[in-house]
Motif scaffolding. Sequence first.
Motif, PDB file in Angstrom:
ATOM      1  N   UNK A  10     -54.447  34.080  -7.117  1.00 50.58           N
ATOM      2  CA  UNK A  10     -55.462  34.785  -7.895  1.00 50.58           C
ATOM      3  C   UNK A  10     -56.279  35.719  -7.016  1.00 50.58           C
ATOM      4  N   UNK A  11     -56.565  35.305  -5.788  1.00 47.85           N
ATOM      5  CA  UNK A  11     -57.315  36.165  -4.865  1.00 47.85           C
ATOM      6  C   UNK A  11     -56.535  37.445  -4.576  1.00 47.85           C
ATOM      7  N   UNK A  12     -55.203  37.327  -4.444  1.00 53.73           N
ATOM      8  CA  UNK A  12     -54.392  38.521  -4.197  1.00 53.73           C
ATOM      9  C   UNK A  12     -54.417  39.463  -5.396  1.00 53.73           C
ATOM     10  N   UNK A  70     -34.528  47.859  -9.134  1.00 53.74           N
ATOM     11  CA  UNK A  70     -34.363  46.989 -10.296  1.00 53.74           C
ATOM     12  C   UNK A  70     -35.677  46.395 -10.800  1.00 53.74           C
ATOM     13  N   UNK A  71     -36.586  46.035  -9.899  1.00 54.73           N
ATOM     14  CA  UNK A  71     -37.846  45.420 -10.345  1.00 54.73           C
ATOM     15  C   UNK A  71     -38.621  46.381 -11.243  1.00 54.73           C
ATOM     16  N   UNK A  72     -38.687  47.658 -10.839  1.00 52.77           N
ATOM     17  CA  UNK A  72     -39.379  48.644 -11.665  1.00 52.77           C
ATOM     18  C   UNK A  72     -38.611  48.874 -12.962  1.00 52.77           C
ATOM     19  N   UNK A  73     -37.278  48.980 -12.878  1.00 49.37           N
ATOM     20  CA  UNK A  73     -36.467  49.198 -14.072  1.00 49.37           C
ATOM     21  C   UNK A  73     -36.620  48.040 -15.063  1.00 49.37           C
ATOM     22  N   UNK A  74     -36.694  46.822 -14.562  1.00 47.92           N
ATOM     23  CA  UNK A  74     -36.889  45.669 -15.449  1.00 47.92           C
ATOM     24  C   UNK A  74     -38.272  45.696 -16.089  1.00 47.92           C
ATOM     25  N   UNK A  91     -46.110  30.162 -15.558  1.00 45.20           N
ATOM     26  CA  UNK A  91     -46.428  30.799 -14.281  1.00 45.20           C
ATOM     27  C   UNK A  91     -47.940  30.950 -14.093  1.00 45.20           C
ATOM     28  N   UNK A  92     -48.635  31.358 -15.158  1.00 46.19           N
ATOM     29  CA  UNK A  92     -50.077  31.569 -15.059  1.00 46.19           C
ATOM     30  C   UNK A  92     -50.807  30.258 -14.790  1.00 46.19           C
ATOM     31  N   UNK A  93     -50.380  29.194 -15.462  1.00 42.01           N
ATOM     32  CA  UNK A  93     -51.045  27.910 -15.280  1.00 42.01           C
ATOM     33  C   UNK A  93     -50.794  27.313 -13.896  1.00 42.01           C
ATOM     34  N   UNK A  94     -49.767  27.785 -13.209  1.00 44.58           N
ATOM     35  CA  UNK A  94     -49.450  27.236 -11.894  1.00 44.58           C
ATOM     36  C   UNK A  94     -49.914  28.134 -10.740  1.00 44.58           C
ATOM     37  N   UNK A  95     -50.597  29.250 -11.053  1.00 45.49           N
ATOM     38  CA  UNK A  95     -51.057  30.146  -9.999  1.00 45.49           C
ATOM     39  C   UNK A  95     -52.084  29.452  -9.105  1.00 45.49           C
ATOM     40  N   UNK A  96     -51.911  29.588  -7.817  1.00 41.90           N
ATOM     41  CA  UNK A  96     -52.837  28.991  -6.857  1.00 41.90           C
ATOM     42  C   UNK A  96     -54.065  29.882  -6.705  1.00 41.90           C
ATOM     43  N   UNK A 155     -48.164  41.045  -7.533  1.00 47.18           N
ATOM     44  CA  UNK A 155     -47.881  40.614  -8.902  1.00 47.18           C
ATOM     45  C   UNK A 155     -46.907  39.442  -8.897  1.00 47.18           C
ATOM     46  N   UNK A 156     -47.279  38.311  -9.498  1.00 48.62           N
ATOM     47  CA  UNK A 156     -46.400  37.139  -9.475  1.00 48.62           C
ATOM     48  C   UNK A 156     -45.270  37.191 -10.490  1.00 48.62           C
ATOM     49  N   UNK A 157     -45.297  38.162 -11.403  1.00 41.82           N
ATOM     50  CA  UNK A 157     -44.235  38.244 -12.398  1.00 41.82           C
ATOM     51  C   UNK A 157     -44.641  39.122 -13.558  1.00 41.82           C
ATOM     52  N   UNK A 158     -43.686  39.395 -14.467  1.00 39.05           N
ATOM     53  CA  UNK A 158     -43.932  40.283 -15.600  1.00 39.05           C
ATOM     54  C   UNK A 158     -44.966  39.689 -16.550  1.00 39.05           C
ATOM     55  N   UNK A 159     -45.850  40.578 -17.043  1.00 38.81           N
ATOM     56  CA  UNK A 159     -46.780  40.226 -18.110  1.00 38.81           C
ATOM     57  C   UNK A 159     -46.535  41.098 -19.337  1.00 38.81           C
ATOM     58  N   UNK A 160     -45.612  42.067 -19.207  1.00 36.28           N
ATOM     59  CA  UNK A 160     -45.155  42.914 -20.303  1.00 36.28           C
ATOM     60  C   UNK A 160     -46.243  43.803 -20.888  1.00 36.28           C
ATOM     61  N   UNK A 161     -47.362  43.966 -20.222  1.00 38.57           N
ATOM     62  CA  UNK A 161     -48.487  44.717 -20.777  1.00 38.57           C
ATOM     63  C   UNK A 161     -49.169  45.482 -19.660  1.00 38.57           C
ATOM     64  N   UNK A 162     -48.636  46.680 -19.326  1.00 37.44           N
ATOM     65  CA  UNK A 162     -49.168  47.436 -18.194  1.00 37.44           C
ATOM     66  C   UNK A 162     -50.509  48.087 -18.507  1.00 37.44           C
ATOM     67  N   UNK A 163     -50.972  47.996 -19.766  1.00 34.64           N
ATOM     68  CA  UNK A 163     -52.298  48.531 -20.072  1.00 34.64           C
ATOM     69  C   UNK A 163     -53.388  47.562 -19.638  1.00 34.64           C
ATOM     70  N   UNK A 164     -53.003  46.403 -19.179  1.00 40.50           N
ATOM     71  CA  UNK A 164     -53.968  45.400 -18.722  1.00 40.50           C
ATOM     72  C   UNK A 164     -53.845  45.218 -17.213  1.00 40.50           C
ATOM     73  N   UNK A 165     -54.949  44.825 -16.593  1.00 41.33           N
ATOM     74  CA  UNK A 165     -54.942  44.471 -15.178  1.00 41.33           C
ATOM     75  C   UNK A 165     -54.425  43.048 -15.052  1.00 41.33           C
ATOM     76  N   UNK A 166     -53.517  42.808 -14.106  1.00 46.75           N
ATOM     77  CA  UNK A 166     -52.886  41.490 -13.977  1.00 46.75           C
ATOM     78  C   UNK A 166     -53.910  40.366 -13.870  1.00 46.75           C
TER      79      UNK A 166
END
Length: 457
Positions: free
Chosen positions: A350-352, A18-22, A341-346, A299-310
């Motif tokens: 980010x290191x991961x 499901x994660x990949x399908x989503x 989500x991005x503003x709350x990343x520890x 990956x902490x969650x969808x960014x909807x843009x796989x052409x970019x590096x997370x």
Amino acid sequence: MSVENGPARVARSFAHARAVADAILYEGYLLYPYRRSSGKNRVRWQFGVIVPPAWADAHGLTDTSVAGSAEAPWQQTECLLSAPDDAAVTCRVRFLQTQRKSVEERLPEGSFHPADFVNAGERMEVGFDEAVPQEFDFRIPLRDLRAGEQKFDLRAPGREDTDPILDGEGRVVGRAVRRRWPLTAVVTLSATPPAAPGGAPHRADLLRVHIANTDAATAADAPRDDALCRSLLACHVLLGTDDGSFLSLLDPPEWAAAAARECVNVHTFPVLTGEPGDRHAVLSSPILLYDHPQVAPESPGDLHDATEIDEILSLRTLTLTDEEKREARGTDPRAAAILDRTESLSPEAFARLHGTIRTPLPESDGAGVVVAGVPVAKGSRVRLRPRTRGTDPQDRFLDGRTALVEAVMTDVDDGTHLAVTVEDDPAADLNQWYGRFRYFAPDEVEPLPAAADGEPR
């Protein structure tokens, strides 16, 4: 339409997929900088779009020989299934349905007037095309599919909802009107033994899933945005069986190689899904994948843009101005979720995102490799002499520099590589910590004596 839950094994395989399908469902849904005013978000829905047939015909989208088109009136999946007569097949069709959000401001006398956006104190609401996920399950005995085509009508109803827009003090300053139009399609499934030359020693059915848009309400000359309102967006299929196994089309067994080549997939391609080694499910996607795809655990969650590096995309998102973030939050709830989500990343998160090594190249034994008659292994010092041809141009800048060998590795073609860190690189310690090395062939280095104690490296 017959809707039924599949058996437990299929359910587990589908849940794992499901994660990949989503990610496929929402790929390209909304691109950085996640604002409606961004030019990147003016043309939407790039993958797996099944459009109304009359509109497709008028725009030359019915010719399957035209490569690269992501819009067509139908898509077809063909894959191989080895299963007994009493097996059953579960087919899950998933797609997005356009939901047009328009906003209206409240006038002093209490009436509402269409607006481009509505200010609501610290927040704003912007008109935008959202989407609603749809999912339909069909469970069919394999013997019925072998007997002939099985057709199922697929209907996603239209709807209109109105929600008030409140300011910070709870006063109604406008309203958001969300409307979606009905979708109709037909799903046709069948199973036939493939015509492999000489016959196959094992039985495998060619399983076909054909999904066609049957909308008749869209005019041939309608604008694209109107046609999309009656299109299946990001359409993809999950197939599962509890009592058999699917065969990989990327790496089929030798006895099924000819049958795999016979499979005709149009605007989609099936791969094995579920946990590694699981052959009870297939994901047929409009985006090319490998067998058993998975979302990176970092990956902490969808960014909807796989052409970019997370990592890069998350850092760029943090650079948006407050006004840009305000517009993004008002554009779509998924954009607001990305910002939150991005503003709350520890720092650890980010290191991961910076990277990891999943399957490192195997290190050779302690003997290492012999270069110019000198054994070279982990801990050896070398001088870099990159080739003048057939190498990374950036490596030429390292000609003559000294480096420390971190590992001697062998690739899948049995080629030998030296993983090194440049000795006078200020970031050498950091590169060692991350495992980020430079790689050279044995004939691109000269062995050097080991550094004496206290000698800088």
